[in-house]
Design an enzyme around this catalytic site. Structure first.
Site, mmCIF file in Angstrom:
data_model
loop_
_atom_site.group_PDB
_atom_site.id
_atom_site.type_symbol
_atom_site.label_atom_id
_atom_site.label_comp_id
_atom_site.label_asym_id
_atom_site.label_seq_id
_atom_site.Cartn_x
_atom_site.Cartn_y
_atom_site.Cartn_z
ATOM 1 N N ASP A 203 0.971 -1.201 0.140
ATOM 2 C CA ASP A 203 0.001 -0.129 -0.053
ATOM 3 C C ASP A 203 0.895 1.311 0.077
ATOM 4 O O ASP A 203 1.737 1.230 0.543
ATOM 5 C CB ASP A 203 -1.020 -0.036 1.395
ATOM 6 C CG ASP A 203 -1.881 1.059 1.365
ATOM 7 O OD1 ASP A 203 -2.324 1.564 0.456
ATOM 8 O OD2 ASP A 203 -2.262 1.579 2.384
ATOM 9 N N GLU B 231 -2.216 5.976 -8.191
ATOM 10 C CA GLU B 231 -3.077 7.061 -7.766
ATOM 11 C C GLU B 231 -2.995 8.230 -8.710
ATOM 12 O O GLU B 231 -1.956 8.715 -9.182
ATOM 13 C CB GLU B 231 -2.696 7.398 -6.377
ATOM 14 C CG GLU B 231 -3.666 8.398 -5.775
ATOM 15 C CD GLU B 231 -3.361 8.584 -4.426
ATOM 16 O OE1 GLU B 231 -3.474 9.807 -3.665
ATOM 17 O OE2 GLU B 231 -3.168 7.597 -3.277
ATOM 18 N N GLY C 271 -7.369 8.081 7.936
ATOM 19 C CA GLY C 271 -7.403 8.532 9.128
ATOM 20 C C GLY C 271 -8.766 8.668 9.653
ATOM 21 O O GLY C 271 -9.653 8.215 9.202
ATOM 22 N N GLY D 14 -9.004 5.947 2.384
ATOM 23 C CA GLY D 14 -9.674 6.591 3.563
ATOM 24 C C GLY D 14 -10.956 5.855 3.456
ATOM 25 O O GLY D 14 -11.946 6.515 3.704
ATOM 26 N N GLY D 15 -11.277 4.398 3.535
ATOM 27 C CA GLY D 15 -12.395 3.648 3.679
ATOM 28 C C GLY D 15 -13.004 3.468 4.968
ATOM 29 O O GLY D 15 -14.252 3.138 4.984
#
Length: 293
Positions: A81, A133, A189, A217-218
């Site tokens: 990641d 990304e 976060g 950010g899930g």
């Protein structure tokens, strides 16, 4: 069984669900995620974040993740990641990871493309999937793994870093990545306020790229937001902060209510709490129309 990201997300696309990607920097978190996946008989992504090398080096954790994946009775992808260091990304591939994320989103567009192409060529030769990304996902600054210049994003800045659907199409076609991490309003976060997600943008991105979309950010979203995101093309959901928080608070409660303490008991408490939170998230990600409590 160990599978690559493309394989696991192709099935998610066919079934209109998302696969949870859980950063697992400790043995307790690895066990929690695998146990949850096997209990639900659901595919899973075990992730090692580059920033977690400070907790445990990839040379140690990588082989552990791969071993757990191979022994699991459900499909498991082992994923790097937010790999921004090319040496670490290539090291993950060489160790045996079946998927990597090359995050060059902080670079200008041309350099981002050039860097991603280098990793795609290296990875695809070894049947390893690649996520990249475009845009930039912000951080609340609390429990997150990524910030803009080391600081949380300012309130009014976020939309400037959202993924452009038209540029995304060009990016995916040129780089030949297997999945795109898109920015449409989530943050890394702990959420400090209710998130405002741009689902119209997400739908446009998915329509343009014809590839699985990854939501970073899930953690911390409502069940309704998760379902809407999945129905809009999200096939991989990164989830970490709230599971880690569940483990920490379970330990805190255990310490406050027990006087005879041993460290090994704390690891079991943490594992069970993380597993419970992961199961709740995974049930939502499977998108079966059931209300999860």
């Amino acid at each position: 069984m160990l599978v690559n990201l493309k394989e696991i997300l192709t099935k998610a696309e066919a079934g209109n669900y998302a696969v949870g990607a859980f950063n697992s920097p400790t043995l307790e978190s690895v066990r929690a995620v695998i146990e949850a996946a096997e209990e639900l008989q659901a595919p899973i992504i075990l992730s090692h974040a580059e920033v977690h090398n400070e907790i445990i080096p990839i040379e140690i954790m990588g082989p552990i993740l791969i071993d757990f994946a191979k022994r699991a009775n459900v499909p498991v992808t082992v994923h790097l990641d937010h790999g921004s260091n090319l040496e670490i990304v290539k090291k993950a591939i060489d160790i045996g990871f079946s998927s990597v994320m090359i995050d060059a989103s902080h670079m200008n567009y041309e350099d981002n493309v050039r860097t991603v192409i280098e990793i795609v060529e290296y990875a695809h030769r070894q049947n390893v999937s690649v996520e990249a990304e475009l845009g930039m996902i912000a951080s609340s600054g609390i429990g997150g793994e990524e910030t803009k210049g080391g600081e949380p994003f300012a309130e009014g800045d976020l939309i400037d870093y959202y993924t452009d659907p038209l540029i995304a199409k060009d990016f995916v076609e040129i780089t030949e990545i297997d999945a795109l991490a898109a920015s449409f309003g989530t943050v890394h976060g702990i959420y400090l306020k209710e998130p405002n997600l741009d689902f119209d943008r997400l739908c446009a991105i998915y329509k343009n790229i014809q590839r699985p979309v990854v939501m970073h950010g899930g953690s911390g979203l409502s069940e309704e937001d998760y379902v809407t995101a999945i129905n809009s093309g999200v096939r991989k959901i990164n989830y970490y902060s709230y599971a880690a928080k569940a483990g920490a608070y379970a330990i805190k409660d255990f310490i406050e209510n027990n006087s005879n303490l041993f460290y090994h008991d704390l690891t079991v408490v943490a594992k069970d709490a993380i597993k419970k939170d992961v199961i709740r998230a995974m049930k939502i990600f499977l998108n079966k129309g059931e209300v999860v409590r």
